[in-house]
Design a protein around this motif. Structure first.
Motif, PDB file in Angstrom:
ATOM      1  N   VAL A 108       0.703  -1.163   0.228  1.00 17.63           N
ATOM      2  CA  VAL A 108      -0.015  -0.067  -0.179  1.00 17.63           C
ATOM      3  C   VAL A 108       0.989   1.424  -0.102  1.00 17.63           C
ATOM      4  CG1 VAL A 108      -1.863  -1.020   1.337  1.00 17.63           C
ATOM      5  CG2 VAL A 108      -0.117   0.040   2.408  1.00 17.63           C
ATOM      6  N   LYS A 109       0.258   2.354  -0.211  1.00 16.99           N
ATOM      7  CA  LYS A 109       1.073   3.633  -0.564  1.00 16.99           C
ATOM      8  C   LYS A 109       0.625   4.643   0.633  1.00 16.99           C
ATOM      9  CE  LYS A 109       0.094   6.556  -3.881  1.00 16.99           C
ATOM     10  NZ  LYS A 109       0.141   6.917  -5.582  1.00 16.99           N
ATOM     11  N   VAL A 113       8.913  -0.549   2.107  1.00 17.55           N
ATOM     12  CA  VAL A 113       9.593  -1.101   0.847  1.00 17.55           C
ATOM     13  C   VAL A 113      10.650   0.112   0.211  1.00 17.55           C
ATOM     14  CG1 VAL A 113       9.540  -1.890  -1.433  1.00 17.55           C
ATOM     15  CG2 VAL A 113       7.866  -2.742   0.440  1.00 17.55           C
ATOM     16  N   ASP A 114      10.047   1.032  -0.102  1.00 19.88           N
ATOM     17  CA  ASP A 114      10.548   2.192  -0.795  1.00 19.88           C
ATOM     18  C   ASP A 114      10.168   3.672  -0.180  1.00 19.88           C
ATOM     19  OD1 ASP A 114      12.381   3.552  -2.146  1.00 19.88           O
ATOM     20  OD2 ASP A 114      11.936   2.368  -4.069  1.00 19.88           O
ATOM     21  N   TYR A 151       5.969   3.235   0.391  1.00 13.64           N
ATOM     22  CA  TYR A 151       5.483   2.000   0.168  1.00 13.64           C
ATOM     23  C   TYR A 151       5.646   1.084   1.130  1.00 13.64           C
ATOM     24  CZ  TYR A 151       4.878   4.607  -4.421  1.00 13.64           C
ATOM     25  OH  TYR A 151       4.371   5.327  -5.159  1.00 13.64           O
TER      26      TYR A 151
END
Lengths: 161, 87, 105
Positions: free
Chosen positions: A94-95, A122-123, A130
């Motif tokens: 998800v963002k 993640v990033d 993310y």
């Protein structure tokens, strides 16, 4: 200024690691700390005067207590998902929109998210983080932003920014 | 001291179970996850061993192992994502 | 006695992490279970060593190892999950959502 702060920090680290105040040991540590600060000070914080503000240390202790509590909850959550025979997982990426501005505060937020129940960062691209979530609870962006970052954002804002 | 030795053997068996995932892992990424966790478990072995043998230099080995395993995992992850090491 | 209890809790968490590493279906879920349980379990073992030795040189070494391990393991997990995604490892069959796919392009 940055060189001095990094020199003091690495020299303290050396003293803690060896716990020995003989002259030879002090000289060795000072030389190693000078080399370290000459090589790596350009990657250190820009505004080192933040080390001298005592209220930040108080919020750091509060943040540590919250972080350890969330860590224990995260471990019990993983234990429940792993030991359950049917393995109740529903993973997804998800963002989440970030409110914090400085790089170090964002790094600490990503680290905290990695240790909270069911999420791993993640990033970071532009202003969005993310996050891989092991059990996606809702589809609404405002709701899951509150669930993921809401626990830490105010403490990190007061401590590191 | 007896309980600590049993816990030490359990920890060694756990690191051996990471080797299972390193051998069987379907993709390279699975193997790298297992290598990362293998390093963390070995630090636990070092800590228990330093208590049972009463020698503090084993904790030095643990600290060095933490840093080396961190650098190794970062290098492997950079290799996975197909980038140069200085990016 | 306190140190033995802390070490037993740590070994138990490591056991759960290893079960997760073997049982869960894809790379990202395995990384979740392994990172969380492995890190907190080993931190608990090191805290047990700190309680056993007290604040002498060996105890201080265990105390230093805790934050090093914590930040090292989280940063390594972050690099691994990003590397695995760029390498092309797909999310598992049960996955419901992937926002990152559009951003990487």
């Amino acid at each position: 200024m940055r060189y001095l702060a990094l020199f003091i920090l690495s020299f303290l680290f050396w003293l803690l690691l060896t716990l020995d105040v003989s002259v030879a040991n002090l000289i060795t540590g000072a030389v190693a700390a000078v080399i370290t600060s000459l090589l790596f000070a350009r990657y250190f914080f820009d505004r080192v005067y933040k080390f001298l503000q005592p209220v930040r240390y108080f919020w750091f202790v509060v943040y540590l207590v919250v972080l350890i509590w969330e860590c224990i909850k995260a471990n019990l959550d993983v234990a429940y998902r792993v030991l359950h025979p049917a393995m109740p997982i529903k993973p997804g990426i998800v963002k989440v929109k970030l409110e914090l501005q400085s790089d170090f505060a964002r790094t600490m937020l990503a680290n905290s998210i990695t240790m909270t129940p069911g999420t791993i960062s993640v990033d970071i691209i532009d202003d969005y983080l993310y996050v891989h979530w092991i059990y996606v609870r809702s589809e609404d962006p405002a709701e899951y932003s509150r669930q993921i970052t809401g626990r830490f954002e105010k403490f990190i804002k007061k401590t590191f920014e | 001291m007896d309980i600590l030795e049993i816990l030490l053997y359990i920890q060694i068996v756990l690191s051996a179970s990471c080797l299972f995932r390193i051998i069987r892992g379907p993709s390279i990424a699975d193997r790298m996850v297992a290598i990362d966790i293998f390093g963390v478990l070995v630090v636990g072995i070092c800590a228990i061993l330093s208590i049972t043998t009463q020698r503090s230099f084993i904790l030095d080995i643990g600290i060095a192992w933490i840093i080396l395993s961190f650098i190794g995992t970062l290098t492997l992850a950079k290799y996975l994502s197909g980038k140069k090491l200085n990016e | 006695m306190v140190s033995t209890i802390l070490i037993a809790i740590g070994v138990l968490f490591n056991l759960i992490g290893c079960i997760g590493l073997i049982r869960l279906p894809d790379v990202y879920n395995r990384l979740q279970s392994a990172t969380k349980c492995g890190t907190l379990g080993t931190c608990s073992i090191l805290a047990g060593a700190l309680f056993h030795f007290g604040f002498v040189d060996a105890g201080i070494k265990a105390l230093i190892a805790i934050p090093l391990l914590f930040f090292g393991a989280t940063a390594a997990a972050h690099a691994l999950v990003r590397g695995a995604y760029h390498f092309g490892v797909k999310l598992g069959d049960k996955s419901v959502k992937d926002d990152y796919k559009d951003a990487v392009k």
